[in-house]
Every structure is written in C-alpha cells, then in structure tokens.
Design a protein around this motif. Sequence first.
Motif, mmCIF file in Angstrom:
data_model
loop_
_atom_site.group_PDB
_atom_site.id
_atom_site.type_symbol
_atom_site.label_atom_id
_atom_site.label_comp_id
_atom_site.label_asym_id
_atom_site.label_seq_id
_atom_site.Cartn_x
_atom_site.Cartn_y
_atom_site.Cartn_z
ATOM 1 N N LYS A 88 -71.286 -59.698 11.633
ATOM 2 C CA LYS A 88 -71.780 -60.739 11.183
ATOM 3 C C LYS A 88 -70.401 -61.016 12.712
ATOM 4 N N SER A 89 -69.125 -60.066 12.182
ATOM 5 C CA SER A 89 -67.376 -60.630 12.994
ATOM 6 C C SER A 89 -68.017 -59.912 13.814
ATOM 7 N N LEU A 90 -68.677 -59.117 15.599
ATOM 8 C CA LEU A 90 -68.687 -58.729 16.296
ATOM 9 C C LEU A 90 -69.640 -60.094 17.005
ATOM 10 N N SER A 91 -68.912 -60.223 18.249
ATOM 11 C CA SER A 91 -69.213 -60.892 19.444
ATOM 12 C C SER A 91 -69.329 -60.437 20.748
ATOM 13 N N TYR A 92 -70.096 -60.825 21.793
ATOM 14 C CA TYR A 92 -70.415 -60.197 22.900
ATOM 15 C C TYR A 92 -70.152 -60.725 24.097
ATOM 16 N N HIS A 93 -69.137 -59.871 25.126
ATOM 17 C CA HIS A 93 -68.950 -61.060 25.790
ATOM 18 C C HIS A 93 -69.317 -60.987 27.015
ATOM 19 N N GLY A 94 -69.624 -62.320 27.327
ATOM 20 C CA GLY A 94 -70.985 -63.093 28.715
ATOM 21 C C GLY A 94 -70.005 -62.720 30.151
ATOM 22 N N ARG A 95 -69.772 -63.645 30.335
ATOM 23 C CA ARG A 95 -69.109 -63.765 31.707
ATOM 24 C C ARG A 95 -68.477 -64.493 31.600
ATOM 25 N N GLU A 96 -66.734 -64.443 32.100
ATOM 26 C CA GLU A 96 -65.495 -64.852 32.393
ATOM 27 C C GLU A 96 -65.952 -67.177 33.020
ATOM 28 N N SER A 97 -65.164 -67.547 32.018
ATOM 29 C CA SER A 97 -65.295 -68.599 32.093
ATOM 30 C C SER A 97 -64.284 -69.511 32.988
ATOM 31 N N ASP A 98 -64.363 -70.690 33.631
ATOM 32 C CA ASP A 98 -62.699 -70.986 34.127
ATOM 33 C C ASP A 98 -62.380 -72.166 33.421
ATOM 34 N N ASN A 99 -62.727 -72.456 32.320
ATOM 35 C CA ASN A 99 -61.887 -73.321 31.960
ATOM 36 C C ASN A 99 -61.409 -74.684 33.265
ATOM 37 N N SER A 100 -62.655 -75.327 32.769
ATOM 38 C CA SER A 100 -62.194 -76.314 34.270
ATOM 39 C C SER A 100 -62.465 -77.376 33.740
ATOM 40 N N ASP A 101 -63.211 -77.852 32.430
ATOM 41 C CA ASP A 101 -62.984 -78.882 31.537
ATOM 42 C C ASP A 101 -62.605 -78.490 29.705
ATOM 43 N N ALA A 102 -61.263 -77.994 29.509
ATOM 44 C CA ALA A 102 -61.239 -77.942 28.528
ATOM 45 C C ALA A 102 -59.949 -79.488 28.217
ATOM 46 N N PRO A 103 -60.865 -79.941 27.297
ATOM 47 C CA PRO A 103 -59.884 -80.861 26.602
ATOM 48 C C PRO A 103 -58.867 -80.594 25.908
ATOM 49 N N LEU A 104 -57.711 -80.867 25.818
ATOM 50 C CA LEU A 104 -56.606 -80.852 24.858
ATOM 51 C C LEU A 104 -56.529 -81.327 23.077
ATOM 52 N N LEU A 105 -57.377 -82.659 24.105
ATOM 53 C CA LEU A 105 -57.331 -83.776 22.858
ATOM 54 C C LEU A 105 -58.258 -84.062 22.000
ATOM 55 N N ASN A 106 -58.438 -83.678 20.975
ATOM 56 C CA ASN A 106 -59.111 -83.160 19.682
ATOM 57 C C ASN A 106 -59.350 -84.432 19.098
ATOM 58 N N SER A 107 -60.298 -85.255 18.560
ATOM 59 C CA SER A 107 -60.200 -86.704 17.784
ATOM 60 C C SER A 107 -59.962 -86.119 16.309
ATOM 61 N N GLY A 108 -60.753 -85.001 16.291
ATOM 62 C CA GLY A 108 -60.465 -84.546 14.650
ATOM 63 C C GLY A 108 -58.583 -84.488 13.719
ATOM 64 N N ASN A 109 -57.950 -84.081 15.226
ATOM 65 C CA ASN A 109 -57.099 -83.168 15.060
ATOM 66 C C ASN A 109 -55.863 -84.885 14.907
ATOM 67 N N PRO A 110 -54.449 -84.850 13.568
ATOM 68 C CA PRO A 110 -53.854 -85.547 13.736
ATOM 69 C C PRO A 110 -52.574 -85.693 15.191
ATOM 70 N N ILE A 111 -52.338 -86.206 14.231
ATOM 71 C CA ILE A 111 -51.251 -87.686 15.976
ATOM 72 C C ILE A 111 -49.657 -86.580 15.657
ATOM 73 N N LYS A 112 -49.577 -86.018 17.072
ATOM 74 C CA LYS A 112 -48.210 -85.630 16.955
ATOM 75 C C LYS A 112 -48.209 -85.233 18.836
ATOM 76 N N ASN A 113 -46.362 -84.750 18.923
ATOM 77 C CA ASN A 113 -45.850 -85.740 20.325
ATOM 78 C C ASN A 113 -45.677 -83.822 20.597
ATOM 79 N N LEU A 114 -45.996 -83.570 21.985
ATOM 80 C CA LEU A 114 -45.877 -82.475 22.881
ATOM 81 C C LEU A 114 -44.323 -83.094 23.974
ATOM 82 N N THR A 115 -43.954 -82.231 24.419
ATOM 83 C CA THR A 115 -42.880 -81.585 25.656
ATOM 84 C C THR A 115 -43.430 -81.599 26.980
ATOM 85 N N PHE A 116 -43.916 -81.413 28.156
ATOM 86 C CA PHE A 116 -44.343 -80.697 29.071
ATOM 87 C C PHE A 116 -42.916 -80.689 30.063
#
Length: 638
Positions: free
Chosen positions: A305-333
């Motif tokens: 159950k702990s083993l995962s298989y690798h497929g193609r490389e993802s391009d992560n072109s649509d990876a959101p940094l926001l998640n509605s289930g997380n608490p509010i926090k401040n980030l500096t860029f």
Amino acid sequence: MTTNLFTELEALLASDSQYAGEDGNLLKNKIVEAALQLKPEFIKLLLSNEKLKNNFFTEVEGILIFDKVKFQKFVSNKRFLPDSYTSFKNKIGLVGDEGDFLAESKEVVLSWPYKDCVLEGGQTKEDAKRNEVFWNEILAPDEINRLTEPKTLTNFVKYDSEGEHNVESISKNDNLIIKGNNLLALHSLKEKYAGQVKLIYIDPPYNTGNDSFQYNDSFQHSTWLTFMKNRLEIAFILLKDNGIIFIQCDDNEQAYLKVLCDSIFSPESFVDTFVWKNTDNAPTLSKKSRKNIEFIHCYEKKQNKSLSYHGRESDNSDAPLLNSGNPIKNLTFPPNSIHFNIPDGIYKKGIYESLQLLTDIEVLNSTNNNSVTLSGRFKWGQNTVYDEISNKTYFIIKTDKMSIRYQREDASIIAPDKFIDGLYLSKAIGISTNEDSKKEIDNLKLPFPSFPKPETLIAFLVKAVTTEGDLVMDFFLGSGTTAAVAHKMNRKYIGIDQMNYIKEVAVKRLCKVIKGENGGVSSTVNWKGGGSFVYCELAKSNQNFVDQIQTATTKNELQTIWQSMQETGFLSWKVNPKEINDKISDFTDLDLDDMKRFLIEVLDKNLLYVPYSEIDNEEFGISEEDKRLNKIFYAKKV
C-alpha cells in the motif's frame, strides 16, 4: 399451512426487540444474520414455538439440528415481509445455485479442463500456423517426473562492443538471452533467480486464432489457460517481494486472464488494468466493432500500500497555492518571484476575491518589482515558499482576482494514467510513435511480418516501477524490445524465447543497441552504447527429434526419423516400438501431418532437453567447456 407458518414466525419475532424496530416492523437482515450465525438466543426463540420447531429442526439420535438453509430460503420468500419487494439479499455480489454469496463460500475458483496438468509445447517459427504442425501436449501430473528439473545450457556466446567472445565466466550481473522452451527455462532459473526479478513484462500469444499460437484440440480456452497458468506460477516465484508483473493481451482472453491472475497473485495484489491504444497498427475489424486497444494487467507479488508508481512528469501548470480548507496566513514574496498575466501598473492593497493584498503591488515587466505580502488560505508556509523559490519555482497571478498559483522548473512525477496512448507516451517518455522500432526490425529483413511493441511503451513501464540496476524479465522475448529498452535504461535483463530466429532478430538487435543505435528511446534516455549480454541455449535431447519432425517434408523422411528415435531417442514408457513396427503400414498410411503428430506424441516430453543432473552422462555429449560453465552458473553460494 404455509400462511399460518409465516404468521407464526412474524408474531414470534415481533415479540423480541432484537428483531423488531420501534415502529414494530421486523428487521429482516438481523433475522437472517442471527440464523446464519446460529445465535443461541435466536435458536432458543425458534424452539419455543412447536410449529417452527417441527418445520426447521431435524432430530438426529436425540439431537435437534437447525436447518439454516431452509430457514433462510423461507424468510427470503416475498410472502414473508412482502414490503421488502424482493426475495433477493440486500447485498450485492455473485451467488451460487443455493443463493450463497460466492465470495463468502471460500470455494470459488476459476476451473477448466486439465487445470492440474502441464501444457508442454514447442514453436520454432512465427508463421508456424501456416506451414508446420504447432504441437502442444497436455501432460498429466503422473506423467511428469523430470520435466521441470534444471536443464543443461550450451552454445554460450558473450556479445559486447568488440563483437562475439567465448564466455569465461557467468554471474547474476550478466544480462542473459536464453533460447529454449520458456517454461523449462524459467524452472531452470528458479533456484538462482527466485525472488530476484523486479519487473516482468510479457506479451504472450493472445489466443485469437489469428496469431501464431495454434491449437490441436477443441479446448481452446482451457489449453491457453493451462499454458499461461504453468508459466505465471513460476513467474510469481521469480519476482521479488516488491516485484511487479505486466501482462499484455487483447480482449479475447483478458477477462479469463484477470481471474487467473487473481488466483495466482491474489485479488489484493492487483494494481490496475492499463488500456493501451495501439495507434501504430491499423485498427482491426472485429465482428461488431473496430478494435485498436489492448489491455495490460498489472499485479504486485505482494500488496504494498505504501508503494507508488511513477507515470509521466507533470508540468504543474495549474497548481493552486490556495486551499479553502487551510487557515488564513500571511506570506511574503521577494521581488521578481511572481509572474503576472495582467497589465503592468500599481495594484492597491485591499481585499480581492481569493486573497488580501497587505501591500501594494508594483507590476513591472510582468513581475513584481517590490516585496509583496499576501494574506490567504495558503497550503504552504513561509519557509516552504523560500525553499521553492530557491529551487526556481515561480508563482503566477493570471487575473485581477489575484488567485495565485505556482509552477516548478523541475516537474514532479505523478502516477501513471490508466489510458495510455501515443500522446501520453510522448509526455512520459519523449516520443510517441513506434516507427523507429519498426525500422530496426525491418532492417533485419525477416521472412515474415513482425509488429513489435513500441520502445516507448516498454520504457514507460520500466520507468514507472524500476530503478537502474533492477532486473527485468521477458519470457516471450519475440523481437527483443523489452531487452533493448532495459539495456538502454541501465537495467539488467533476462530474455527467453524458443523461436529459431532469436539470434537473427533479438540478438542482432541487441548488438546494434550495444553499438549505440539511435532509434526508439535512445535519444530520450541519452543512450550512447556499451554493455554486454550472454547468449545460451537449453541443450536439446528429444527436442532435436521434434525439430526434425517439424521440418520434414516427406513420409520417407519421417520413417527415417522413426528409426533414429528407436536407436537414440527417449520414448514414452507407454510406447512399445515392436507393436508399431509390426503394424508399420498403419503408420505410413497416415497423412504427413498425422505422422508428425504421432511421432511427437511417442517421445518422452520429460527429456526434451538435457537435465543438468545428467550433464556428465556421455550419452548426451555435453562438452567439457559447457560442463564448466554450467557448474559456474548453477553453483550455490557458500
């Protein structure tokens, strides 16, 4: 009478709160389960009613026996609790004739004629169906004595960038190509390689009647299943505990094959059935639909159950940094860490749709010209943001709604998709067609058509579950695609095939790989050439006669072969040569193919190849050099 019995049972059960709800309705499921589990209080309740006692209990030598099957059928009748609308159980599953769930009976197996036997067979040409007898004989267990003993190996040759060489020594570090019956070769490898193979890929005959796997009996499904079962059972032994097998087939046998694999590897070890769209061959027309897909059943040797298989490389072109289930926090860029698809300018701090700008943003040349602090339900913390920026991950704001996303320079790896086609392989491996593989085979000028699997497909599977140095096996080697890909990807490999053309196809192809051929996945994996492999064959005994029989073209040739078989061959214990010779006209009156079948049947199949235990028997004529190499190969570690 029956109606009264229904009424009696309903009234009795309604008197016990365990079997009736607050609304007074009986709880049918609880009643059935109590009966099946033979709960003492439930049995006692039934015995308290004389009618029920007489109907559902049988007295045996003074002991009352409860007939739970009869009771279950009775309460399943629609006349009992008719508002249940059905006499069927309220659980979904396959049931037998008696209504019991097959999964609960522990007695359900895939069964077929000759399942407990061994399918022994041979094939030496891809076009065997057209111009020679393809024989496969089912051997009963009591006919088998030496069949699966390790066999003597012969005709050793080592191939590397300098050409062909005599083999000085041989070890598990060597890549192996073995010519011979794959069932017997697998058993010969058992002691040395049990639990050593990380990946097995096989593309066996599909049992379509249109390929090279032909039958000489009327049990086509059972013959094929026996053939596969014998080989998959030894394959299971050769796999590492974390090993994986991929078995490719079309839809003609894939359902039977899946159930067979469940019985060998267990249903829990099933990973998935991948669907491969074979875009390189023209779709074939079946009776009712056009088909251009094949199936690849994947099993682990042991569920992990702990083993995962690798497929193609993802391009992560649509990876959101926001998640509605997380608490509010401040980030500096820091400056120049966010890329914008909105016009340059000043964007004032304030609340936007997805987050809050705690500082103004100055967008210049589509990036932030100043340090920016944002507030939102981020899935990362500040330290992770700095780590990602140091790894050249950049952040994207596409609209004035200020929803922020990220993209990594080095793409992450995702699990393989279930549906695999050329487009997917182009993303996973880098090229999407099989043209290079076809050209390599075409250049060998085979006397028959060959349709190799694309190197991209095999490379995808190898990449998904192995790392460099792992051992890969293919015991239906064919044109050698699996071995070629494993060689280019720096995996060790063992390939097995019985075809006469193995040296003309697979071996020549691998020699080109060693020299650095640039077809297939070579450019994608940066293949420059090198490496080596050892070729050897199972030493033939009765198989020599099989070869002669199959290639004979006249009855006179077959009569000569019969004389040689009596002098130097090993005949079945059931055969009395004198009886055959006394009625030789019966033999010669047969047509050519029937004469061939008869001669093959009278041979002892346990001695098709020379047992390793008989290597010193002068009758088999094994050379001293072959004896030396066999003893090295089969030597046990101290």
